[in-house]
Design a protein around this motif. Structure first.
Motif, PDB file in Angstrom:
ATOM      1  N   SER A   1      -9.162  -5.892  -9.177  1.00  0.00           N
ATOM      2  CA  SER A   1      -9.070  -7.170  -9.901  1.00  0.00           C
ATOM      3  C   SER A   1      -8.384  -8.267  -9.105  1.00  0.00           C
ATOM      4  O   SER A   1      -8.676  -9.448  -9.300  1.00  0.00           O
ATOM      5  CB  SER A   1      -8.328  -6.952 -11.227  1.00  0.00           C
ATOM      6  OG  SER A   1      -7.012  -6.470 -10.995  1.00  0.00           O
ATOM      7  N   VAL A   2      -7.465  -7.905  -8.195  1.00  0.00           N
ATOM      8  CA  VAL A   2      -6.693  -8.900  -7.455  1.00  0.00           C
ATOM      9  C   VAL A   2      -7.143  -9.027  -6.008  1.00  0.00           C
ATOM     10  O   VAL A   2      -7.252 -10.128  -5.473  1.00  0.00           O
ATOM     11  CB  VAL A   2      -5.182  -8.571  -7.509  1.00  0.00           C
ATOM     12  CG1 VAL A   2      -4.377  -9.549  -6.653  1.00  0.00           C
ATOM     13  CG2 VAL A   2      -4.684  -8.596  -8.946  1.00  0.00           C
TER      14      VAL A   2
ATOM     15  N   GLY B   1     -17.609  -7.569  -4.779  1.00  0.00           N
ATOM     16  CA  GLY B   1     -17.182  -6.390  -4.047  1.00  0.00           C
ATOM     17  C   GLY B   1     -16.583  -6.652  -2.681  1.00  0.00           C
ATOM     18  O   GLY B   1     -16.087  -5.721  -2.039  1.00  0.00           O
ATOM     19  N   THR B   2     -16.612  -7.889  -2.214  1.00  0.00           N
ATOM     20  CA  THR B   2     -16.029  -8.203  -0.912  1.00  0.00           C
ATOM     21  C   THR B   2     -14.502  -8.298  -1.023  1.00  0.00           C
ATOM     22  O   THR B   2     -13.957  -8.512  -2.111  1.00  0.00           O
ATOM     23  CB  THR B   2     -16.591  -9.527  -0.367  1.00  0.00           C
ATOM     24  OG1 THR B   2     -16.310 -10.584  -1.302  1.00  0.00           O
ATOM     25  CG2 THR B   2     -18.090  -9.428  -0.143  1.00  0.00           C
ATOM     26  N   ILE B   3     -13.839  -8.158   0.108  1.00  0.00           N
ATOM     27  CA  ILE B   3     -12.381  -8.152   0.145  1.00  0.00           C
ATOM     28  C   ILE B   3     -11.833  -9.568  -0.002  1.00  0.00           C
ATOM     29  O   ILE B   3     -12.295 -10.499   0.663  1.00  0.00           O
ATOM     30  CB  ILE B   3     -11.866  -7.532   1.458  1.00  0.00           C
ATOM     31  CG1 ILE B   3     -12.341  -6.080   1.580  1.00  0.00           C
ATOM     32  CG2 ILE B   3     -10.346  -7.606   1.545  1.00  0.00           C
ATOM     33  CD1 ILE B   3     -11.816  -5.157   0.509  1.00  0.00           C
TER      34      ILE B   3
ATOM     35  N   ARG C   1      -1.527  -1.941  -1.414  1.00  0.00           N
ATOM     36  CA  ARG C   1      -2.379  -2.812  -2.228  1.00  0.00           C
ATOM     37  C   ARG C   1      -3.694  -2.133  -2.589  1.00  0.00           C
ATOM     38  O   ARG C   1      -4.218  -2.318  -3.689  1.00  0.00           O
ATOM     39  CB  ARG C   1      -2.624  -4.122  -1.482  1.00  0.00           C
ATOM     40  CG  ARG C   1      -1.355  -4.963  -1.375  1.00  0.00           C
ATOM     41  CD  ARG C   1      -1.544  -6.212  -0.541  1.00  0.00           C
ATOM     42  NE  ARG C   1      -0.325  -7.033  -0.552  1.00  0.00           N
ATOM     43  CZ  ARG C   1      -0.173  -8.149   0.137  1.00  0.00           C
ATOM     44  NH1 ARG C   1      -1.158  -8.603   0.901  1.00  0.00           N
ATOM     45  NH2 ARG C   1       0.958  -8.834   0.060  1.00  0.00           N
ATOM     46  N   MET C   2      -4.220  -1.344  -1.656  1.00  0.00           N
ATOM     47  CA  MET C   2      -5.462  -0.619  -1.949  1.00  0.00           C
ATOM     48  C   MET C   2      -5.243   0.456  -3.007  1.00  0.00           C
ATOM     49  O   MET C   2      -6.137   0.743  -3.816  1.00  0.00           O
ATOM     50  CB  MET C   2      -6.002   0.023  -0.669  1.00  0.00           C
ATOM     51  CG  MET C   2      -6.533  -0.966   0.355  1.00  0.00           C
ATOM     52  SD  MET C   2      -7.128  -0.148   1.863  1.00  0.00           S
ATOM     53  CE  MET C   2      -8.569   0.713   1.223  1.00  0.00           C
ATOM     54  N   GLN C   3      -4.061   1.075  -3.010  1.00  0.00           N
ATOM     55  CA  GLN C   3      -3.779   2.159  -3.947  1.00  0.00           C
ATOM     56  C   GLN C   3      -3.257   1.670  -5.289  1.00  0.00           C
ATOM     57  O   GLN C   3      -3.109   2.463  -6.218  1.00  0.00           O
ATOM     58  CB  GLN C   3      -2.769   3.126  -3.328  1.00  0.00           C
ATOM     59  CG  GLN C   3      -3.304   3.889  -2.123  1.00  0.00           C
ATOM     60  CD  GLN C   3      -2.290   4.799  -1.485  1.00  0.00           C
ATOM     61  OE1 GLN C   3      -1.095   4.719  -1.784  1.00  0.00           O
ATOM     62  NE2 GLN C   3      -2.738   5.684  -0.606  1.00  0.00           N
ATOM     63  N   SER C   4      -2.986   0.370  -5.405  1.00  0.00           N
ATOM     64  CA  SER C   4      -2.475  -0.172  -6.661  1.00  0.00           C
ATOM     65  C   SER C   4      -3.580  -0.231  -7.714  1.00  0.00           C
ATOM     66  O   SER C   4      -4.774  -0.267  -7.389  1.00  0.00           O
ATOM     67  CB  SER C   4      -1.896  -1.579  -6.442  1.00  0.00           C
ATOM     68  OG  SER C   4      -2.935  -2.500  -6.143  1.00  0.00           O
TER      69      SER C   4
END
Length: 306
Positions: A36-37, A43-45, A28-31
């Protein structure tokens, strides 16, 4: 042979269960949709980054055990064939390490062919978002299977990138592993009969080696992830074509074009996104895999002998 098959299954099952949640977060981090998702505007997760920790687990669990058994079976068979050829008077000038490299390369090529479809399904399932208002329906994995039904060739998207990263990564990992393990056993003055110390050295050496070897290949992993997720999006678009109209062939973007696009839009940091967690997953997965492999092998050998 049967004992080795059992040990590889135990090792693969254990490592897959442990590292799949980390692998899901890395995907998910590399997508391309990470900002955006999976992140808020400030900027928070977003909590969606950590939901569904075992989405897409089924395909990798099955393919991982099969691929692990295929790797060691092919590796041992190839190594034995080279050694028999040398004993028969052929390949006399070839050093033994070359046989090991060639055997592991052949084994890894086969393993990648087995694992790639499962990895494509897994990574697309990991970023799967149900449409708003949709019922419980099928699982993300089943939804991806239905999407790839019309374009099964998409299941091998990213195979070249997988091989490009895995072949040197596996060679580097095992070179470091053997070097670290030998140094530890020599420092601890451990004999072959000391099983506990042997396993301790195995776990530490494999974990550190896998962690070190993972970092240089993170950019290839990012490119590979983008290619696979793009294949999932393309099958979704193709599946939605109107009946009676000819399906459009999916447009494939090469790895160099994907890497260039990431550099332009996200900079060098985009190519190394998720690198810290990737190294952690390498340490945990490598240590568990080799530890359980060696431990299970010793246990099963002793059980059969008694």
């Amino acid at each position: 042979m049967q004992c080795r098959y059992h040990t590889t299954i135990i090792a693969a099952l254990t490592s897959e269960v442990a590292i799949h949640p980390m692998d899901m977060v890395i995907t998910r981090m590399q997508s391309a949709s990470y900002k955006s998702v999976y992140k808020h505007l400030n900027g928070t997760i977003n909590r969606t980054l950590l939901t569904g920790l075992y989405q897409g687990f089924g395909p990798t669990l099955i393919a991982g055990t099969i691929g692990s058994a295929a790797f060691f079976t092919t590796y041992e068979a190839s190594k034995d064939a080279f050694e028999q050829a040398q004993a028969a008077g052929y390949l006399l000038g070839v050093p033994r390490p070359v046989f090991h490299i060639a055997s592991s390369a052949a084994a890894e090529l086969l393993t990648c062919a087995i694992l790639n479809p499962a990895e494509v399904l897994k990574q697309n399932a990991q970023v799967f978002q149900k449409p708003q208002g949709a019922g419980s329906g099928s699982s993300p994995t089943m939804a991806m299977l239905m999407q790839f039904k019309k374009q099964p060739a998409g299941l091998w998207a990213g195979y070249t990138a997988l091989v490009t990263s895995q072949l040197p990564s596996v060679c580097l990992t095992f070179c470091l592993y053997e070097m670290f393990k030998e140094a530890l056993l020599e420092r601890w003055q451990t004999g072959k009969s000391d099983v506990k110390e042997q396993l301790k050295a195995t776990v530490l050496s494999a974990g550190v080696a896998a962690g070190f070897a993972a970092l240089p290949f993170v950019p290839i992993d990012v490119v590979k992830t983008r290619i696979r997720l793009a294949a999932g999006e393309q099958t979704s678009i193709t599946r939605g074509t109107v009946d009676g109209r000819k399906d459009k062939p999916p447009v494939r973007i090469g790895p160099f074009a994907v890497a260039r696009n990431i550099l332009i839009k996200e900079g060098m940091a985009g190519l190394f996104r998720g690198s810290a967690l990737t190294c952690v997953a390498g340490v945990v997965g490598g240590g568990l895999y080799m530890g359980f492999y060696e431990g299970s092998k010793l246990y099963l050998f002793h059980t059969q002998a008694s």
